[in-house]
Design an enzyme around this catalytic site. Structure first.
Site, PDB file in Angstrom:
ATOM      1  CG  HIS A   1     -63.393  33.960  19.610  1.00 51.54           C
ATOM      2  ND1 HIS A   1     -64.752  34.034  19.779  1.00 51.54           N
ATOM      3  CD2 HIS A   1     -62.843  34.647  20.642  1.00 51.54           C
ATOM      4  CE1 HIS A   1     -65.016  34.753  20.858  1.00 51.54           C
ATOM      5  NE2 HIS A   1     -63.885  35.135  21.403  1.00 51.54           N
TER       6      HIS A   1
ATOM      7  CD  GLU B   1     -59.780  33.280  23.459  1.00 50.27           C
ATOM      8  OE1 GLU B   1     -60.240  33.780  24.517  1.00 50.27           O
ATOM      9  OE2 GLU B   1     -59.739  33.904  22.383  1.00 50.27           O
ATOM     10  CG  HIS B   2     -64.852  31.557  24.528  1.00 49.59           C
ATOM     11  ND1 HIS B   2     -65.791  32.201  25.301  1.00 49.59           N
ATOM     12  CD2 HIS B   2     -64.281  32.536  23.770  1.00 49.59           C
ATOM     13  CE1 HIS B   2     -65.802  33.499  25.030  1.00 49.59           C
ATOM     14  NE2 HIS B   2     -64.882  33.715  24.086  1.00 49.59           N
TER      15      HIS B   2
ATOM     16  CD  GLU C   1     -66.192  37.532  22.900  1.00 52.15           C
ATOM     17  OE1 GLU C   1     -65.120  38.019  22.479  1.00 52.15           O
ATOM     18  OE2 GLU C   1     -66.278  36.392  23.399  1.00 52.15           O
TER      19      GLU C   1
END
Length: 462
Positions: free
Chosen positions: A80, A83-84, A160
């Site tokens: 993840h 991904e950022h 997040e």
């Protein structure tokens, strides 16, 4: 960027089921969209072309066969995090250029991470597709990362985490249930990662992961929209086809698997922010990839029968027949590379004990496991499932997601297209057998979400 804490469903269209419940729609049993064309580039990249000529729009999705379950132990959240970072630019296209171009031409874009895959997509006017393919091919190998943009992005991920998990009791309960359900398999760790491990992720971690997994022979390109095979093949060859494969990527992913479940487990999460108590039970069940023939469609039908809308068995037993709960539902997560989950949830009414709700749930399960489902109920739920899948083909992005999720979790184009036929073929005996075999409490974790009143009592004393 968005992350998903559950892998996308093979048929994401099932969100429409509640609206379709009781509609009596008689759906046809075949997928009506034009059959996708597929080909594989010499470097191993699979390409799927889904024609949809109604509007001059195209959706590009690239799916990497790597997700949170493929991370190195101790580096949770790395898929993840990367991904950022994929939006931080390359030598050819500085940070922001890709996204600004999509915005300028009136398109939209996003990304998602799950347990089994990571995906990136753009929806743009058809004439802009070549430019999108060039951008996406460039960042498959050209990503440039520096501490000055990596470390602030790690802080974004931590925020997040706070928003999605730390400050969300319902999400925290799901996190704890998954950790208890999977004793050995990496599905037990959250997609976003464990906080103490996210805090230590570095530029070097991200680059190593990127170089290890981001390669054409570990990717599936899905193009849906106003295109055809003769147009896409030369574009794919000119852009992605020029990228060298990564020979170290194994032909199939090997992960630790779960032992045979031996005992039911329970998890209780208390939090002063809880406004509505909840009960959730997860069963370890086969996915569409790991199931024997006919088992996965039977679980789809079982979930819809038990918890798909106001006519479902659980809703009638807990909400209508007895005033035990304000809601009750069930779902089956069929799209996964390894064994997945069948979920039952209920929100008790004020003053109702969890034990009473569980007794009613167990009664519904026992009835389905011991007695043949009524023919009219079976026909109704199969019609709902098929209708939802048929109608959702009106959405170009849904089509791309169906095929991308399937192909990155061990299924095929034919598996996607034949799903309605397999649902139609499910028998009452298969549903009964699925309930009896898989909804065994030894295979389950039950989670309780309760309000913690300790803090209020302490405030009163002070």
């Amino acid at each position: 960027m968005m992350s998903s804490h559950r892998s996308a469903c093979l048929f994401a269209a099932l969100v429409l089921i509640a609206a379709l419940s009781g509609s009596g729609v008689r759906a046809q049993t075949t997928v009506t969209s034009e059959r996708p064309a597929t080909f594989t580039l010499p470097n191993g990249m699979q390409v799927v072309v889904i024609p949809d000529h109604r509007t001059p729009v195209v959706t590009q999705m690239i799916w990497y066969k790597v997700g949170s379950a493929d991370e190195t132990p101790g580096k949770s959240g790395l898929a993840h995090f990367l991904e950022h970072l994929m939006f931080k630019g390359t030598a050819a296209h500085p940070a922001g250029e890709f996204s600004q171009t999509v915005l300028r031409i009136g398109g939209n874009e996003n990304a998602f991470t799950s347990t089994d895959y990571t995906g990136y997509f753009q929806r743009v006017p058809r004439e802009q597709l070549p430019k999108m393919m060039e951008f996406e091919a460039d960042r498959m190998t050209g990503l440039v990362l520096k501490d000055e943009n990596v470390l602030p992005e790690r802080d974004v991920v931590l925020e997040e985490y706070n928003m999605r998990l730390a400050n969300n009791p319902d999400a925290r309960l799901s996190e704890q249930i998954m950790a208890a359900l999977y004793l050995n398999h990496p599905y037990g760790r959250p997609v976003i990662g464990w906080r103490q491990e996210i805090e230590k992720l570095s530029r070097e971690d991200a680059l190593e992961f990127y170089k290890r997994f981001y390669a054409p022979n570990n990717a599936t390109l899905v193009i849906a929209g106003d295109v055809d095979l003769n147009e896409i093949r030369p574009l794919a060859e000119r852009t992605f086809g020029q990228i060298a494969p990564q020979p170290a990527i194994p032909p199939r992913r090997m992960r630790p698997q779960e032992p045979v479940p031996a005992a039911p487990r329970t998890v209780t999460l208390s939090d002063p922010r809880v406004e509505q108590s909840g009960l959730r039970r997860y069963y370890l069940v086969p996915s569409a990839t790991t199931a024997a023939a006919g088992e996965s469609p039977a679980l789809d039908v079982l979930a819809q029968l038990m918890g798909g809308g106001s006519n479902s068995y659980l809703y009638r037993a807990l909400v209508i027949d007895k005033p035990l709960a304000i809601s009750a539902d069930a779902s089956y997560q069929g799209t996964a590379l390894d064994d997945s989950q069948f979920t039952i949830s209920a929100s008790p009414k004020p003053g109702v004990e969890f034990a009473a709700v569980e007794q009613a749930i167990d009664g519904v399960i026992a009835d389905v496991a011991q007695n043949a489902v009524r023919a009219e109920d079976l026909e109704r739920v199969k019609t709902q499932l098929i209708a939802a899948a048929i109608y959702a083909q009106d959405n170009q992005a849904s089509l791309a997601r169906w095929y991308g999720a399937a192909l990155t979790t061990g299924l095929s184009v034919d598996d996607v297209r034949s799903w309605p036929d397999r649902i139609r073929a499910v028998t009452a005996e298969q549903v009964r057998a699925a309930a009896q075999k898989w909804l065994d409490k030894k295979r389950s974790v039950t989670g309780y979400l309760i309000k913690d009143s300790t803090q209020k009592r302490e405030e009163k004393r002070s």
